[in-house]
Enzyme design. Structure first.
Site, PDB file in Angstrom:
ATOM      1  N   SER A 150      12.060  -4.850  29.823  1.00 47.44           N
ATOM      2  CA  SER A 150      12.790  -3.590  29.820  1.00 47.44           C
ATOM      3  C   SER A 150      14.119  -3.737  30.570  1.00 47.44           C
ATOM      4  O   SER A 150      14.973  -4.512  30.145  1.00 47.44           O
ATOM      5  CB  SER A 150      11.910  -2.493  30.425  1.00 47.44           C
ATOM      6  OG  SER A 150      12.436  -1.221  30.166  1.00 47.44           O
ATOM      7  N   ASP A 227       6.263   1.499  21.095  1.00 51.38           N
ATOM      8  CA  ASP A 227       6.962   1.722  22.359  1.00 51.38           C
ATOM      9  C   ASP A 227       7.693   3.063  22.311  1.00 51.38           C
ATOM     10  O   ASP A 227       8.548   3.294  21.452  1.00 51.38           O
ATOM     11  CB  ASP A 227       7.962   0.582  22.582  1.00 51.38           C
ATOM     12  CG  ASP A 227       8.583   0.559  23.961  1.00 51.38           C
ATOM     13  OD1 ASP A 227       8.851   1.636  24.515  1.00 51.38           O
ATOM     14  OD2 ASP A 227       8.811  -0.557  24.478  1.00 51.38           O
ATOM     15  N   HIS A 260       4.924   0.027  25.729  1.00 50.49           N
ATOM     16  CA  HIS A 260       5.866  -0.516  26.717  1.00 50.49           C
ATOM     17  C   HIS A 260       5.155  -1.078  27.957  1.00 50.49           C
ATOM     18  O   HIS A 260       5.808  -1.497  28.904  1.00 50.49           O
ATOM     19  CB  HIS A 260       6.828   0.610  27.148  1.00 50.49           C
ATOM     20  CG  HIS A 260       8.116   0.149  27.740  1.00 50.49           C
ATOM     21  ND1 HIS A 260       9.102  -0.498  27.020  1.00 50.49           N
ATOM     22  CD2 HIS A 260       8.619   0.238  29.007  1.00 50.49           C
ATOM     23  CE1 HIS A 260      10.140  -0.754  27.789  1.00 50.49           C
ATOM     24  NE2 HIS A 260       9.864  -0.335  29.017  1.00 50.49           N
TER      25      HIS A 260
END
Length: 282
Positions: A150, A227, A260
């Site tokens: 991320s 996600d 995620h």
């Protein structure tokens, strides 16, 4: 002067040692922790290093305890270094007000705004100070790779593209590939860098890849199609487009049903360790 390390934790794992250290950072002007996995091979010879840069809200602990990299690191003989994501406890007004700016959200840049520039120097920390600490204290070679998740996936791409002499392999899990065009990046860059829009480009993988001149020809990216941040914050396909006509060929794997979280990361971590081993262990 070499940074003095204080060992905070040590656990045997797959024949190696998963440790956590604390030291006083000259760049960040505060105490910082980092995780380091020492594979069994490091007892007898120098080993290459893989740096893992974590995402928003994380510390060094998230990937150490949830990432599942230790088995593959032991197999390949790779030292894995996991820094924290920001300075801690530096008493800047507002540093703890939101999850996506301040504490836990250093964005792997060197801030230029007066309020933040003294402590928020994560780019220099992960590319200069921390590698020196690792070389001074552990049995490592000069070969290094970088990966992350991320915000840290963005960081891995940024530091990899900006420092072609330092990193021989680059990968990422669900990275923020085009931060100048998404809310997370826009908030961070405005806060840390002010109104200098030109400086934002140095933190944007989609811009940096166009002028990358290093030896890395392939970048591995895994992205979950489930996600919740994919459409608004990550925009993975923008990186595929940005790489067209450059020397970098991205291997982007869109994984059905994955989100995620570290459930996603740990599922594909061994693939990333295998990927880096091809470049670091040859």
């Amino acid at each position: 002067m070499a940074s003095k390390l204080t060992e905070k934790a040590c656990n045997r794992s797959f024949g190696g040692l998963q440790k956590v250290f604390e030291h006083v950072s000259a760049e960040l002007k505060c105490s910082m922790k980092f995780g380091v996995y020492l594979p069994p091979q490091a007892e007898k010879k120098k080993c290459p290093v893989l740096y893992y840069l974590s995402g928003l809200t994380c510390t060094e602990q998230n990937v150490v305890t949830k990432g599942g990299f230790q088995r593959a690191a032991a197999k390949h003989g790779i030292v894995v270094v996991c820094p924290d994501t920001s300075p801690r406890g530096v008493n800047i007004e507002g540093e703890d007000d939101s999850y996506d700016f301040g504490s836990g959200a250093g964005f792997y840049l060197d801030a230029t705004e007066d309020k933040w520039k003294t402590h928020y120097r994560m780019y220099s920390y992960v590319t200069k100070e921390l590698p020196n600490v690792i070389r001074d204290n552990f049995n490592v070679t000069d070969k290094a790779g970088v990966t992350g998740h991320s915000m840290g996936g963005m960081g891995a791409l940024v530091v990899g593209f900006r420092n072609p002499d330092l990193y021989g392999s680059i990968s990422a899990f669900s990275p923020i590939v085009n931060p100048i065009n998404v809310p997370w990046g826009q908030k961070a860059f405005k806060g840390y860098l002010g109104n200098d829009a030109e400086s934002y480009l140095k933190q944007d993988p989609c811009h940096l890849v166009k002028s990358y001149s290093g030896f890395v020809a392939e970048v591995l990216i895994d992205q979950g199609l489930g996600d919740q941040f994919l459409a608004d914050q990550l925009k993975t396909e923008s990186f595929r487009e940005a790489c067209k006509g450059t020397k970098v060929t991205p291997t982007i794997r869109m994984q059905e049903g994955y989100d995620h979280s570290y459930f996603f990361i740990s599922t594909f971590m061994e693939d990333h360790m295998d990927f880096h081993s091809r470049y670091l262990c040859s």
